[in-house]
Scaffold this active site. Structure first.
Site, short mmCIF file in Angstrom:
data_model
loop_
_atom_site.label_atom_id
_atom_site.label_comp_id
_atom_site.label_asym_id
_atom_site.label_seq_id
_atom_site.Cartn_x
_atom_site.Cartn_y
_atom_site.Cartn_z
N ASN A 230 -10.84 -3.89 -0.14
CA ASN A 230 -10.70 -2.90 -1.21
C ASN A 230 -9.76 -3.38 -2.30
OD1 ASN A 230 -12.34 -0.63 -0.75
ND2 ASN A 230 -11.14 -0.15 1.08
N ARG B 295 -0.77 8.15 4.05
CA ARG B 295 -1.77 7.55 4.95
C ARG B 295 -1.31 6.19 5.48
NH1 ARG B 295 -5.46 7.78 8.87
NH2 ARG B 295 -6.80 5.94 8.81
N HIS C 162 -16.86 4.40 -3.90
CA HIS C 162 -15.97 5.55 -3.63
C HIS C 162 -16.16 6.64 -4.69
CE1 HIS C 162 -12.87 3.33 -0.83
NE2 HIS C 162 -14.11 3.32 -0.38
N ARG D 258 0.85 -1.21 0.00
CA ARG D 258 0.00 0.00 0.00
C ARG D 258 0.88 1.25 0.00
NH1 ARG D 258 -4.64 1.93 4.43
NH2 ARG D 258 -4.86 4.01 3.55
N ASP E 94 -17.90 0.67 3.65
CA ASP E 94 -18.30 1.36 4.88
C ASP E 94 -18.32 2.87 4.75
OD1 ASP E 94 -15.54 1.62 4.69
OD2 ASP E 94 -15.29 1.73 6.87
N TYR F 96 -14.70 10.63 -1.28
CA TYR F 96 -13.62 10.16 -2.18
C TYR F 96 -13.58 10.94 -3.48
CZ TYR F 96 -12.08 6.26 0.69
OH TYR F 96 -11.54 5.50 1.69
P1 NAD Z 1 -4.27 -5.50 7.18
O1 NAD Z 1 -3.09 -5.54 6.27
O2 NAD Z 1 -4.10 -5.17 8.61
O3 NAD Z 1 -4.99 -6.92 7.12
C1 NAD Z 1 -5.23 -7.62 5.97
C2 NAD Z 1 -4.91 -9.09 6.17
O4 NAD Z 1 -5.21 -9.78 4.96
C3 NAD Z 1 -3.43 -9.37 6.47
O5 NAD Z 1 -3.28 -10.03 7.69
C4 NAD Z 1 -2.98 -10.22 5.29
O6 NAD Z 1 -2.03 -11.20 5.63
C5 NAD Z 1 -4.30 -10.84 4.84
N1 NAD Z 1 -4.28 -11.35 3.48
C6 NAD Z 1 -3.70 -10.82 2.40
N2 NAD Z 1 -3.91 -11.60 1.33
C7 NAD Z 1 -4.67 -12.66 1.75
C8 NAD Z 1 -5.22 -13.79 1.09
N3 NAD Z 1 -5.04 -13.99 -0.22
N4 NAD Z 1 -5.92 -14.68 1.83
C9 NAD Z 1 -6.10 -14.48 3.15
N5 NAD Z 1 -5.61 -13.42 3.82
C10 NAD Z 1 -4.91 -12.51 3.12
O7 NAD Z 1 -5.31 -4.52 6.48
P2 NAD Z 1 -6.48 -3.61 7.10
O8 NAD Z 1 -6.02 -2.21 7.09
O9 NAD Z 1 -6.97 -4.18 8.36
O10 NAD Z 1 -7.58 -3.74 5.97
C11 NAD Z 1 -8.11 -4.97 5.55
C12 NAD Z 1 -9.08 -4.76 4.41
O11 NAD Z 1 -10.31 -4.24 4.89
C13 NAD Z 1 -8.59 -3.82 3.36
O12 NAD Z 1 -8.93 -4.28 2.08
C14 NAD Z 1 -9.31 -2.55 3.70
O13 NAD Z 1 -9.40 -1.70 2.60
C15 NAD Z 1 -10.65 -3.08 4.15
N6 NAD Z 1 -11.44 -2.15 5.00
C16 NAD Z 1 -12.23 -2.64 5.97
C17 NAD Z 1 -12.98 -1.78 6.77
C18 NAD Z 1 -13.91 -2.26 7.84
O14 NAD Z 1 -14.83 -1.54 8.18
N7 NAD Z 1 -13.71 -3.43 8.41
C19 NAD Z 1 -12.89 -0.43 6.61
C20 NAD Z 1 -12.04 0.06 5.66
C21 NAD Z 1 -11.34 -0.82 4.88
C1 LMR Z 2 -7.11 2.64 5.90
O1 LMR Z 2 -6.57 1.66 6.36
O2 LMR Z 2 -6.57 3.71 5.94
C2 LMR Z 2 -8.38 2.49 5.20
O3 LMR Z 2 -8.77 1.20 5.42
C3 LMR Z 2 -9.30 3.51 5.56
C4 LMR Z 2 -8.52 4.56 6.24
O4 LMR Z 2 -8.55 4.55 7.48
O5 LMR Z 2 -7.86 5.33 5.53
#
Ligand code: NAD
Ligand code: LMR
Length: 442
Positions: A147, A285, A200, A93, A170, A265
């Site tokens: 995403n 970010r 977005h 990222r 979300d 966005y």
């Molecule tokens: P993060 O990197 O902390 O966690 C993502 C996890 O996915 C990692 O542990 C990674 O090892 C795992 N992963 C990657 N490829 C994989 C695969 N092929 N199979 C299984 N696991 C795999 O990321 P994060 O910041 O916690 O975000 C996670 C996702 O959720 C992103 O795509 C983010 O954009 C989305 N998201 C979620 C919310 C929400 O409300 N929960 C809000 C915004 C974004």
């Molecule tokens: C992030 O990790 O930054 C996104 O999932 C959303 C945010 O907080 O910008």
């Protein structure tokens, strides 16, 4: 009431403990018999899983817990897979954000070249997980909020047209929470909304209270002054993270078109120069998230494991993620709840590509989702959306066919990129950076 088995895909995500706490807070309407975690990074998931196990044992000992990196073990006997993966994790990222910025182009997780690069990584990850689900729990539903949701949704529409996957974001929910606070309402659920766009990339056209009163005039008055920052006293608060500036910027987006309330966005597509000027090319970010959310969550998880006990103040319950339970219960109980979801247009936006994956209100039921008709949209929004949806479709074309030219065209067409020359320079660097993650391009 039935009890469900839920798998969190991307168990090592920073959102997992908050999600688990949120699920435990919703058991009265969404009872669980199992919570499982699956990730392909054992070390990352292990830290989170040890804490989740203690939390579940303390708060709901009847719920079985299992964390696994074995797809068969993880995906067997589940009703819902809640997918939150980040293929390439924060290391990639960071490159998605920093490579475009070198060329004075927006560097963002889901918008512009960064989002395209992330999309090229995510498609394979989501398909792989969807295939595990269909093999080991063919009746389960995948609720995906990984995403970039727009590109993932277009890819699954094309490559897995019969799969039981629903893509949800979300951001509209978060913004509706801000709107509810601005209006002094207890919950966003006190509002009935009409909305159209891409993920977005969308606009609220109408917002009413439950008595049918128009809430748009009051909201617009606030957004014209403060954007979506809820409280005027917070507007100049210097201690807020970069989201604060994003909420403020909605003010300028509204000025450009006073008819509708915008998704935040849109700032990346309408005020690209401003965004680049206000970006720190060395601290984006991702760095903010790694120094903040990631550090905090992993430190808290290690503390829970050390103490063998979870103090209530260690994690935030991810209350805003209750929308995922709304979606799951909508399916499980055939509620026909109305939610903003990403779905194939099929005429919901009358004057727009029927095959586009759009974001519109839908009814959620046992057999999936039904989009509601939003009618015709104006030229300005239509033009912007046609350009952006073409970017998303070209990315998926490039992923499927391995075409360098399709991806170059996608970058060139992105409103964030000034020319084909710059698009090529960025693309060539992204290809180098994404070796091993993207299909080989020719
Ligand atoms: P993060 O990197 O902390 O966690 C993502 C996890 O996915 C990692 O542990 C990674 O090892 C795992 N992963 C990657 N490829 C994989 C695969 N092929 N199979 C299984 N696991 C795999 O990321 P994060 O910041 O916690 O975000 C996670 C996702 O959720 C992103 O795509 C983010 O954009 C989305 N998201 C979620 C919310 C929400 O409300 N929960 C809000 C915004 C974004
Ligand atoms: C992030 O990790 O930054 C996104 O999932 C959303 C945010 O907080 O910008």
């Amino acid at each position: 009431m039935n009890k469900y088995s839920v798998l969190i895909v991307g168990g090592g995500s920073t959102y997992t403990p908050g999600m688990v706490l949120m699920l435990l807070s919703q058991l009265d309407r969404f009872p669980l018999r199992k919570i499982k975690l699956y990730d392909n990074d054992p070390e990352r998931q292990e830290v989170i899983a040890r804490a989740c196990e203690i939390i579940i044992h303390e708060k709901a000992p009847d719920i079985e817990f299992l964390a696994s990196t074995n797809p068969e073990e993880a995906y067997t006997d589940i009703d819902f897979a809640m997918a939150q993966i980040r293929v390439g994790k924060y290391a990639m990222r960071e490159l998605d954000e920093k490579i475009p910025l070198k060329y004075d182009v927006v560097g963002q997780e889901t918008c512009g070249p960064g989002g395209i690069a992330y999309g090229m990584r995510s498609i394979g990850g989501i398909l792989e997980n969807l295939d595990y689900m269909e093999k080991y729990s063919p009746n389960a539903w995948m609720l995906n909020y990984s995403n970039p949701a727009a590109i993932v949704a277009e890819a699954t529409r094309r490559l897995r047209p019969n799969s039981k996957i629903i893509n949800i974001c979300d951001m509209p929910i978060e913004l509706e929470n801000h709107m509810a606070t601005i209006l002094g309402l207890k919950s966003r659920k006190e509002m009935d909304v009409r909305y159209f766009g891409l993920n977005h990339f969308g606009w609220w056209t109408e917002i009413y209270d439950k008595a049918g009163n128009d809430l748009m005039p009051r909201l617009k008055e606030h957004v014209r002054k403060y954007g979506y920052v809820e409280d005027e006293s917070l507007y100049t608060d210097p201690k807020r993270d970069s989201w604060h500036a994003t909420y403020q910027k909605a003010r300028d987006i509204l000025e450009l078109d006073d008819a509708y309330l915008p998704n935040t966005y849109l700032k990346y597509y309408l005020f690209q120069d401003y965004v680049v000027k206000h970006s720190d090319k060395n601290y984006t970010r991702t760095n903010e998230v790694m120094d903040g959310r990631e550090k905090d969550v992993f430190t808290a998880c290690r503390k829970v494991a050390e103490d063998g006990h979870c103090h209530d103040d260690l994690f935030d319950v991810d209350n805003h993620a209750t929308f995922i339970v709304d979606l799951a219960t909508g399916i499980a109980n055939n509620t026909h709840e109305r939610m903003l979801l990403i779905t194939e247009n099929k005429g919901a936006i009358a004057n727009f590509d029927p095959t586009a994956m759009v974001e519109v209100p839908c009814l959620v039921g046992k057999n999936g989702i039904e989009p509601l008709a939003m009618g015709e949209i104006p030229q300005f929004q239509k033009g912007l959306m046609e350009q952006q949806v073409s970017v998303e479709k070209l990315v998926v074309d490039a992923w499927i066919t391995g075409s360098y030219h399709k991806l170059w065209q996608a970058l060139t067409l992105s409103k964030t990129v000034p020319s084909a020359t710059v698009a090529k320079q960025i693309l060539d660097e992204l290809i180098e950076a994404n070796k091993g993650y993207w299909p080989e391009l020719k």
